[in-house]
Design an enzyme around this catalytic site. Structure first.
Site, PDB file in Angstrom:
ATOM      1  N   HIS A 155     -53.375  20.445  -5.721  1.00 32.52           N
ATOM      2  CA  HIS A 155     -53.044  19.020  -5.577  1.00 32.52           C
ATOM      3  C   HIS A 155     -54.300  18.223  -5.243  1.00 32.52           C
ATOM      4  CE1 HIS A 155     -48.912  20.315  -5.625  1.00 32.52           C
ATOM      5  NE2 HIS A 155     -48.457  19.109  -5.369  1.00 32.52           N
ATOM      6  N   GLN A 203       0.822  -1.197   0.000  1.00 33.55           N
ATOM      7  CA  GLN A 203       0.000   0.000   0.000  1.00 33.55           C
ATOM      8  C   GLN A 203       0.865   1.260   0.000  1.00 33.55           C
ATOM      9  OE1 GLN A 203      -3.156  -0.416  -0.422  1.00 33.55           O
ATOM     10  NE2 GLN A 203      -3.297   1.789  -0.715  1.00 33.55           N
ATOM     11  N   GLU A 243     -10.154   2.474   3.584  1.00 37.87           N
ATOM     12  CA  GLU A 243     -10.480   2.012   2.232  1.00 37.87           C
ATOM     13  C   GLU A 243     -10.279   0.489   2.160  1.00 37.87           C
ATOM     14  OE1 GLU A 243      -7.573   3.185  -0.600  1.00 37.87           O
ATOM     15  OE2 GLU A 243      -8.846   2.797  -2.357  1.00 37.87           O
ATOM     16  N   HIS A 244      -9.081   0.025   2.510  1.00 37.39           N
ATOM     17  CA  HIS A 244      -8.778  -1.411   2.551  1.00 37.39           C
ATOM     18  C   HIS A 244      -8.579  -1.831   4.006  1.00 37.39           C
ATOM     19  CE1 HIS A 244      -6.936   0.080  -1.309  1.00 37.39           C
ATOM     20  NE2 HIS A 244      -7.649  -0.929  -1.799  1.00 37.39           N
ATOM     21  N   HIS A 276       2.200   2.916  -3.252  1.00 37.66           N
ATOM     22  CA  HIS A 276       1.291   3.615  -4.179  1.00 37.66           C
ATOM     23  C   HIS A 276       1.666   5.076  -4.353  1.00 37.66           C
ATOM     24  CE1 HIS A 276      -1.868   1.249  -5.903  1.00 37.66           C
ATOM     25  NE2 HIS A 276      -2.087   0.618  -4.767  1.00 37.66           N
ATOM     26  N   ASP A 325      -6.725  -5.795  -5.599  1.00 35.17           N
ATOM     27  CA  ASP A 325      -6.401  -4.768  -6.593  1.00 35.17           C
ATOM     28  C   ASP A 325      -6.552  -5.305  -8.007  1.00 35.17           C
ATOM     29  OD1 ASP A 325      -5.826  -2.831  -4.752  1.00 35.17           O
ATOM     30  OD2 ASP A 325      -3.655  -3.158  -4.791  1.00 35.17           O
TER      31      ASP A 325
END
Lengths: 432, 432
Positions: free
Chosen positions: A420, A260, A327-328, A263, A361
């Protein structure tokens, strides 16, 4: 990497440890992006070409890839990578195929039939980042659900290389996903073209995909425009939180944290564990593995804003994860399944010792476009449903209307909306 | 009301006829709203109370309604209105109950199990507009799906009247929907409180509901903040498009157009028909019905920017509707069902002669929170799914990983991410 004893931290220190790296959204960047969007709105293709020549390929003359050129590029791809893409395509397709929505039909009262219908968005824009990296996996994550939803227009845009080409891997994915509309452009200018349309690129209803700060700002800006496209989700740097106990293998945990961290310098990785020995062993393993890692400089920067957190219990570790909403989320314990009911706030969860985050991934089948930066609290992971819109219908018989009329008229009068009420009563007075 | 012969218009004239009324999003308004959000973020309850005293109730001291006070207010409601709400509650509940999502589990490859799970958002904020109107129907449209999703925190906010009260009808709906957290505040200050939290109002994950231009701007602004809440959909003025032929009753068509026009001076109504006689008869019926309409001044203003469009065919009428993408679409023809496959771009469709649009506002069972202003092209009608988030999990066995390893490693190396590859290979080398 910094090590913290969670229970010894003050509230403020705990908040600081779990704080995300600040994202720059400078006013200058926002203005630059606004100017690019205005230029594309006013000048169309001319502006898109001008920016693409400036940023990507000086000699570009033609934005669109012909189908023949897509095929020619795809054919250049090595058999190895073709097979890898084929494998990933198969798992991603298998998982997303099961997400197909079902229309519903309910008679809510006698003579009152309501339906909810799913309709594939008529045009979707799939943004694939370029630059130094080639990202066929992102093209799969967007292209496969779009193919299953069968959106009538599926438009892929990506910045070309210096020769004006998109990579063979990307074009192979486009071909597999039945994408025939491919443009050589990226950055804010590509997002603007998808949003407002140009002579050669018709506008789309929704824009998907990750990108740099220009792309992110452009997506946000076009989504705010009157009649602007929808976007998939807010963006942010990638992140991983690992919960592990004594049963975890520190070399595996270290490898995941590093995968990770490589990245980007703004990535964040966090290990939460009640085990002192696992934390120490993971720390050593990280140092050892960093030595042979090509992107170690990037990873080291990411590790500076990362943390190893020692907790008093696994329950406390789960609470920290829920608060962080990663996220993960990787759960490396023999009895990982047992903790899942406590672990809901994450984009995607990787369970057990043999489920590396990098598996998701590429090839487990789940989507890797995920809410990050804490947005896993309130946004969904990308899925097939994001390629549809829902709408409803109702059909009421005269008898059905008669039965509901008292309720409708009473509520309309309560809300002070006499017309209405009249739209109901006029239908029941009428003898025709 | 203006009448147009569609085929005699130039492209530009056609675009002008279907243009939405401009929405004011002045920089001044945006700055005022930003200042309110900052004040609430910095001062908390003090700021919320200050604005509420300024705009709504000078003497207010307590934001939160106790459960006893909710019950006391609800008890003041007349039996008639109670029964009307009970009827609407039943149909809305019946329709939304059928929208419950199902988790999925797929073995995407041997030893690779992926799931997609739906989790109710942990806290939802339901904004109910106040001012002169009382809107129990909007509370039903937000409260019923939240009750079915069983979001752990369901927070209702609405501006109080001059006596610091919310209406008995609203409190009756809150009670029916099991909402126990109710605050007396509205406007941008209420949205800010839901987004950033105060001493007495904890922040929520997502904010739902319509509002005036301050509320709309505040929702947009808080959704852009780091860690800000999600919002339901972009807002805009209400609108109705009617497709009708000679089988339609002009008095019914006129009543529906007026029921939409009375919503606000910025509402837009459009009739599209190949029938000259229907258009003429509808025009007379509108004039006639306007005479007895209490909100005729509002409706007349809305009609100024509305249109009666004569087409060459019903197919052309459908094409115009698809281009306009109305919030509400009414199809008043004997064989309305036959045209539905051509009519997908709308928030909600009202089929046949006895399905007035006001029926869906209150009691057919469909949700009346709908994408307007052309957003029906790319956003969904509100539904039960909007009260959940989706996330995924994967569990890979050692054998499963071995089988996927070549694909993952090849793709990781194609993308230049060596640590991603290493996280797989290290697990397969290891003999433990």
């Amino acid at each position: 990497m910094r090590v913290f004893q969670w229970s010894q931290l003050s509230d403020q220190q705990q908040a600081d440890v779990l704080a995300r790296p600040a994202q720059s959204q400078s006013a200058e960047l926002q203005q630059q992006v606004a100017a690019i969007i205005d230029a594309v709105a006013n000048e169309g293709d001319v502006a898109v070409l001008r920016y693409t020549r400036q940023f990507d390929c000086e000699t570009l003359n033609e934005l669109r890839y012909s189908e023949a050129d897509i095929a020619a590029q795809a054919n250049k791809l090595s058999t190895d990578v073709q097979q890898a893409i084929d494998t990933a395509y198969a798992t991603i397709r298998a998982f997303h195929l099961q997400q197909q929505p079902q229309d519903i039909r309910v008679e809510t009262a006698p003579g009152v039939v309501c339906t909810q219908r799913f309709d594939a968005l008529n045009a979707v824009g799939l943004y694939i980042p370029g630059g130094t990296a080639v990202l066929p996996s992102t093209a799969l994550m967007l292209g496969v659900p779009a193919q299953i939803a069968n959106n009538p227009r599926r438009v892929l845009v990506s910045p070309p290389d210096k020769n004006g080409e998109l990579s063979p891997a990307l074009m192979y994915v486009a071909q597999k996903c039945g994408i025939t509309e491919v443009y050589r452009c990226g950055g804010a200018q590509a997002i603007a073209a998808l949003a407002v349309g140009t002579e050669s690129i018709a506008p789309v209803a929704k824009i998907f995909g990750p990108g740099n700060s220009f792309v992110t700002a452009a997506k946000q800006q076009v989504a705010q425009r009157s009649g602007g496209p929808a976007i998939d989700m807010p963006a942010g740097p990638s992140e991983l939180l690992v919960i592990a106990d004594d049963t975890a293998n520190p070399a595996f945990v270290a490898a995941d944290l590093l995968s990770q961290a490589e990245h980007g310098a703004d990535s964040q990785v966090i290990l939460v564990s009640p085990s002192t020995s696992l934390i120490e062993a993971t720390q050593s393993a990280i140092e050892q593995q960093l030595e042979v890692l090509p992107r170690s400089a990037t990873a080291r920067k990411a590790l500076e804003q990362s943390a190893l957190i020692q907790t008093e219990s696994l329950e406390q570790a789960c609470q920290i994860s829920q608060r962080y909403a990663p996220e993960h989320l990787s759960v490396q314990m023999d009895d990982a399944e047992q903790y899942l009911p406590q672990l809901t706030l994450a984009g995607s969860i990787f369970i057990g010792h043999y489920t590396p985050e990098s598996g998701g991934d590429y090839a487990t089948g789940t989507n890797h476009v995920l809410p990050t930066y804490g947005f896993a609290r309130n946004y969904s992971s990308l899925g097939l449903l994001d390629f549809y819109r829902r709408y409803t219908t109702q059909t009421v018989s005269k008898q059905g209307l008669a039965q509901l009329s008292k309720a409708i008229i009473t509520l309309a009068e309560t809300e002070g909306l006499r017309a209405h009420a009249r739209a109901v009563s006029i239908r029941l007075e009428n003898q025709s």
